[in-house]
Scaffold this motif. Structure first.
Motif, PDB file in Angstrom:
ATOM      1  N   ASN A   1       8.299   0.240   1.929  1.00  0.00           N
ATOM      2  CA  ASN A   1       8.484  -1.190   1.673  1.00  0.00           C
ATOM      3  C   ASN A   1       7.221  -2.027   1.858  1.00  0.00           C
ATOM      4  OD1 ASN A   1       8.235  -1.221   4.445  1.00  0.00           O
ATOM      5  ND2 ASN A   1      10.413  -1.633   4.828  1.00  0.00           N
ATOM      6  N   ASP A   2       6.108  -1.375   2.275  1.00  0.00           N
ATOM      7  CA  ASP A   2       4.855  -2.120   2.412  1.00  0.00           C
ATOM      8  C   ASP A   2       3.953  -1.967   1.195  1.00  0.00           C
ATOM      9  OD1 ASP A   2       4.430   0.553   2.896  1.00  0.00           O
ATOM     10  OD2 ASP A   2       3.080   0.249   4.601  1.00  0.00           O
ATOM     11  N   GLY A   3       4.500  -1.474   0.083  1.00  0.00           N
ATOM     12  CA  GLY A   3       3.763  -1.525  -1.166  1.00  0.00           C
ATOM     13  C   GLY A   3       3.193  -0.235  -1.702  1.00  0.00           C
ATOM     14  N   TYR A   4       3.541   0.913  -1.113  1.00  0.00           N
ATOM     15  CA  TYR A   4       3.073   2.190  -1.655  1.00  0.00           C
ATOM     16  C   TYR A   4       3.989   2.637  -2.793  1.00  0.00           C
ATOM     17  CZ  TYR A   4      -0.372   2.789   2.033  1.00  0.00           C
ATOM     18  OH  TYR A   4      -1.456   2.623   2.865  1.00  0.00           O
ATOM     19  N   VAL A   5       3.368   3.021  -3.902  1.00  0.00           N
ATOM     20  CA  VAL A   5       4.100   3.417  -5.108  1.00  0.00           C
ATOM     21  C   VAL A   5       3.669   4.828  -5.498  1.00  0.00           C
ATOM     22  CG1 VAL A   5       4.441   2.940  -7.574  1.00  0.00           C
ATOM     23  CG2 VAL A   5       4.327   1.052  -5.926  1.00  0.00           C
ATOM     24  N   MET A   6       4.654   5.667  -5.819  1.00  0.00           N
ATOM     25  CA  MET A   6       4.371   7.026  -6.257  1.00  0.00           C
ATOM     26  C   MET A   6       4.516   7.104  -7.775  1.00  0.00           C
ATOM     27  SD  MET A   6       5.946  10.656  -4.782  1.00  0.00           S
ATOM     28  CE  MET A   6       6.217   9.932  -3.168  1.00  0.00           C
ATOM     29  N   THR A   7       3.601   7.846  -8.405  1.00  0.00           N
ATOM     30  CA  THR A   7       3.636   8.015  -9.852  1.00  0.00           C
ATOM     31  C   THR A   7       2.973   9.343 -10.190  1.00  0.00           C
ATOM     32  OG1 THR A   7       3.098   6.974 -11.980  1.00  0.00           O
ATOM     33  CG2 THR A   7       1.477   6.755 -10.211  1.00  0.00           C
ATOM     34  N   ASN A   8       2.679   9.571 -11.482  1.00  0.00           N
ATOM     35  CA  ASN A   8       1.965  10.775 -11.899  1.00  0.00           C
ATOM     36  C   ASN A   8       0.462  10.536 -11.893  1.00  0.00           C
ATOM     37  OD1 ASN A   8       4.448  11.713 -14.329  1.00  0.00           O
ATOM     38  ND2 ASN A   8       4.074  12.639 -12.349  1.00  0.00           N
ATOM     39  N   ALA A   9      -0.280  11.595 -11.609  1.00  0.00           N
ATOM     40  CA  ALA A   9      -1.737  11.489 -11.634  1.00  0.00           C
ATOM     41  C   ALA A   9      -2.234  11.173 -13.040  1.00  0.00           C
ATOM     42  CB  ALA A   9      -2.370  12.788 -11.123  1.00  0.00           C
ATOM     43  N   HIS A  10      -1.567  11.728 -14.064  1.00  0.00           N
ATOM     44  CA  HIS A  10      -2.068  11.488 -15.420  1.00  0.00           C
ATOM     45  C   HIS A  10      -1.789  10.061 -15.896  1.00  0.00           C
ATOM     46  CE1 HIS A  10       2.116  12.626 -16.772  1.00  0.00           C
ATOM     47  NE2 HIS A  10       1.847  11.693 -17.682  1.00  0.00           N
TER      48      HIS A  10
ATOM     49  N   ALA B   1       0.306  10.952  -7.846  1.00  0.00           N
ATOM     50  CA  ALA B   1      -0.651   9.918  -7.452  1.00  0.00           C
ATOM     51  C   ALA B   1       0.063   8.867  -6.617  1.00  0.00           C
ATOM     52  CB  ALA B   1      -1.287   9.260  -8.676  1.00  0.00           C
ATOM     53  N   VAL B   2      -0.705   8.197  -5.762  1.00  0.00           N
ATOM     54  CA  VAL B   2      -0.195   7.105  -4.949  1.00  0.00           C
ATOM     55  C   VAL B   2      -1.056   5.881  -5.204  1.00  0.00           C
ATOM     56  CG1 VAL B   2       0.174   6.251  -2.600  1.00  0.00           C
ATOM     57  CG2 VAL B   2       0.699   8.633  -3.152  1.00  0.00           C
ATOM     58  N   VAL B   3      -0.405   4.742  -5.516  1.00  0.00           N
ATOM     59  CA  VAL B   3      -1.117   3.475  -5.664  1.00  0.00           C
ATOM     60  C   VAL B   3      -0.509   2.472  -4.686  1.00  0.00           C
ATOM     61  CG1 VAL B   3      -1.617   3.946  -8.099  1.00  0.00           C
ATOM     62  CG2 VAL B   3       0.391   2.580  -7.503  1.00  0.00           C
ATOM     63  N   LYS B   4      -1.292   1.444  -4.355  1.00  0.00           N
ATOM     64  CA  LYS B   4      -0.858   0.464  -3.343  1.00  0.00           C
ATOM     65  C   LYS B   4      -0.963  -0.937  -3.927  1.00  0.00           C
ATOM     66  CE  LYS B   4      -0.082  -0.922   1.033  1.00  0.00           C
ATOM     67  NZ  LYS B   4      -0.096  -2.391   0.856  1.00  0.00           N
ATOM     68  N   ILE B   5       0.110  -1.719  -3.723  1.00  0.00           N
ATOM     69  CA  ILE B   5       0.076  -3.137  -4.085  1.00  0.00           C
ATOM     70  C   ILE B   5       0.227  -3.960  -2.815  1.00  0.00           C
ATOM     71  CG2 ILE B   5       0.988  -2.748  -6.405  1.00  0.00           C
ATOM     72  CD1 ILE B   5       3.726  -3.644  -5.442  1.00  0.00           C
TER      73      ILE B   5
END
Length: 521
Positions: free
Chosen positions: A149-158, A190-194
């Motif tokens: 809930n602090d903004g970490y998002v999981m997605t694909n590396a590609h 991949a992991v991205v942060k907002i």
């Protein structure tokens, strides 16, 4: 659009695995669902039995409403037009070679003909631009989900690979510029942060409890159509497609843009990340693959902690164990990982593993197929002393190996053995189509072997088995051979009506072949 897709299918008839972050494209599709078979009357459809049967089917409405706020749309851009733009990045969007290839590969049309995505930078006519200024150009669209809930998002590396900027859009239409924390191409995670707080995070499910035939649901942005919900069943588990992870196979409708979106069970728990499809055209054809969430979470935790993934290695090159080889060696069943080569001075070499060994267990866990071993070793912390069980010449033994850290893109060079030694007449070898020569002392030192025989010529049954001139035979019928004399003695005792296993070395790698000696009639 339909014609172009059909043409693409015709140009690429072979089945392919596609990662599918969709470029800035909008396409609409309509699916018709027959609620009542034509043969069933309205009265029959309203009967108590029919209503009861209908109630037994899953209703995804509440689940979709509950989970959708946790699923995000991800769009990526590249910077173009600047004085410092590198090769393949400069110029107008329509001239970008990466974009041209992307559109050609997936859609068979030039990118200039494709409409832009809602919320993306406008892709209209040429803009007036100051010298040296950079302009963001849409690169791709994918999906993701909030796992904290602090903004970490999981997605694909590609999805984020090659992007200069990553933007995350929530279902409430808020858009954030995201920071890529880390990406792992081996698992495509991949992991991205907002910068946001109090976000609705997903619940993580237990993949081990997932059953073939179980209902599952996907949410994502196929072709940029945000928050699209599709459903189906689990078709298979632990599906090997040549990748590092054992995929979950489903028949859930997945298309370009679904990349990185969650696969959910009926309890609303994420059990996988939608990653690839098997397709002739680049579009959905009934077979989709998801990364198991336990594998993805393991990678994501490391990416959050250090920005990279640390994996173990033991320094072996492996291959499959075929049924015929297993039977000829007395292994019982075709399982395990065949050690084709051992890195000189590596952990496996120091532990005593040899080419031709079959690894059957690692740290007490069974190795059913060759792809199991890299996963087990990779998930082991470097510096761990692990027990490896191998099957060698009819018996099992346990070896202790110190797991090292896997270096990115490490490659080993294969070297052919130097010529040398003299060919000697060998009747048993000739019956198999082999002309052999003893190894010189220099060759033994170079190959780091105690003995063996080199193939000088090959024909007949040996050639049909795949043996080649220059190969070095190390063992026959589970028996090591130091020279031609011993080779002849071993072969002379064999049942000529049965195939014989031959362990041979080609360059740095060893493998088995099954040779059927020629018999007189």
């Amino acid at each position: 659009m339909r014609t172009k897709l059909e043409n693409l299918s015709q140009r690429a008839p072979a089945l392919r695995l596609w990662g599918f972050a969709a470029a800035g494209v909008v396409a609409a599709g309509v699916a018709a669902t027959a609620l009542t078979p034509p043969s069933v009357s309205h009265a029959q459809a309203q009967s108590p039995a029919a209503v009861a049967a209908a109630r037994g089917l899953p209703d995804f409405a509440d689940l979709a409403e509950q989970i959708s706020p946790s699923v995000v749309n991800i769009r990526t851009t590249v910077r173009n037009g600047g004085a410092n733009a590198g090769p393949g990045r400069g110029g107008a969007p329509e001239g970008d070679e990466e974009m041209q290839e992307f559109f050609r590969r997936y859609f068979g049309v030039p990118p200039g003909q494709m409409p832009g995505q809602p919320g993306q930078p406008r892709r209209g006519g040429p803009r007036q631009q100051q010298p040296g200024a950079e302009e963001e150009t849409p690169r791709g669209v994918g999906s993701g989900f909030i796992f904290s809930n602090d903004g970490y998002v999981m997605t694909n590396a590609h999805v984020v690979d090659g992007a200069d900027e990553v933007y995350v859009t929530l279902t409430d239409k808020r858009e954030f510029k995201a920071k890529v924390i880390g990406a792992d191409k081996r698992t495509d995670v991949a992991v991205v942060k907002i910068e946001a707080a109090g976000l609705p995070a997903v619940k993580i499910g237990d993949v081990n409890k997932l059953r073939v035939g179980e209902w599952v649901m996907a949410i994502g942005s196929p072709f940029g159509l945000e928050s699209s919900v599709t459903a189906g069943i689990v078709s298979a588990k632990a599906r090997d497609t040549g990748e590092y992870v054992p995929f979950i196979q489903t028949d859930v409708a997945i298309n370009p843009g679904n990349s990185g979106g969650p696969l959910l069970n009926l309890r609303g728990e994420v059990v996988g990340i939608n990653s690839q499809i098997l397709s002739r055209s680049g579009g959905y054809m009934g077979i989709a693959f998801a990364i198991p969430i336990d594998e993805a979470t393991r990678v994501a935790d490391q990416l959050r902690g250090s920005g990279r993934v640390v994996r173990g290695r033991i320094g072996v090159q492996i291959g499959e164990v075929t049924k015929e080889v297993a039977e000829s060696l007395g292994l019982g069943k075709a399982s395990g990982a065949l050690v084709r080569g051992v890195e000189s001075g590596g952990p496996a070499d120091k532990a005593g593993l040899e080419a031709g060994d079959i690894v059957t267990r690692f740290e007490g866990k069974p190795v059913e197929k060759s792809s199991d071993l890299p996963r087990l070793v990779g998930n082991t912390k470097p510096g761990t002393k692990a027990t490896v069980q191998v099957f060698r010449r009819g018996a099992t033994r346990d070896l202790n190996v110190m797991v090292a850290e896997l270096e990115p893109d490490a490659t080993q060079k294969a070297q052919a053995p130097a010529a040398g030694g003299k060919a000697a007449p060998a009747a048993a070898a000739a019956s198999m189509g082999l002309g052999l020569a003893d190894l010189s002392d220099a060759q033994k030192r170079e190959l780091k072997v105690k003995g063996g025989v080199r193939i000088d010529s090959v024909e007949g049954s040996a050639a049909r088995a795949g043996l080649r001139e220059g190969d070095v035979i190390l063992a026959v019928a589970n028996t090591e051979v130091a020279d031609i004399k011993q080779f002849e003695a071993v072969v002379a005792k064999l049942d000529k009506s049965k195939p014989v296993s031959v362990l041979f070395r080609r360059g740095e790698w060893a493998q088995y072949a099954l040779v059927r000696p020629t018999t007189s009639r």
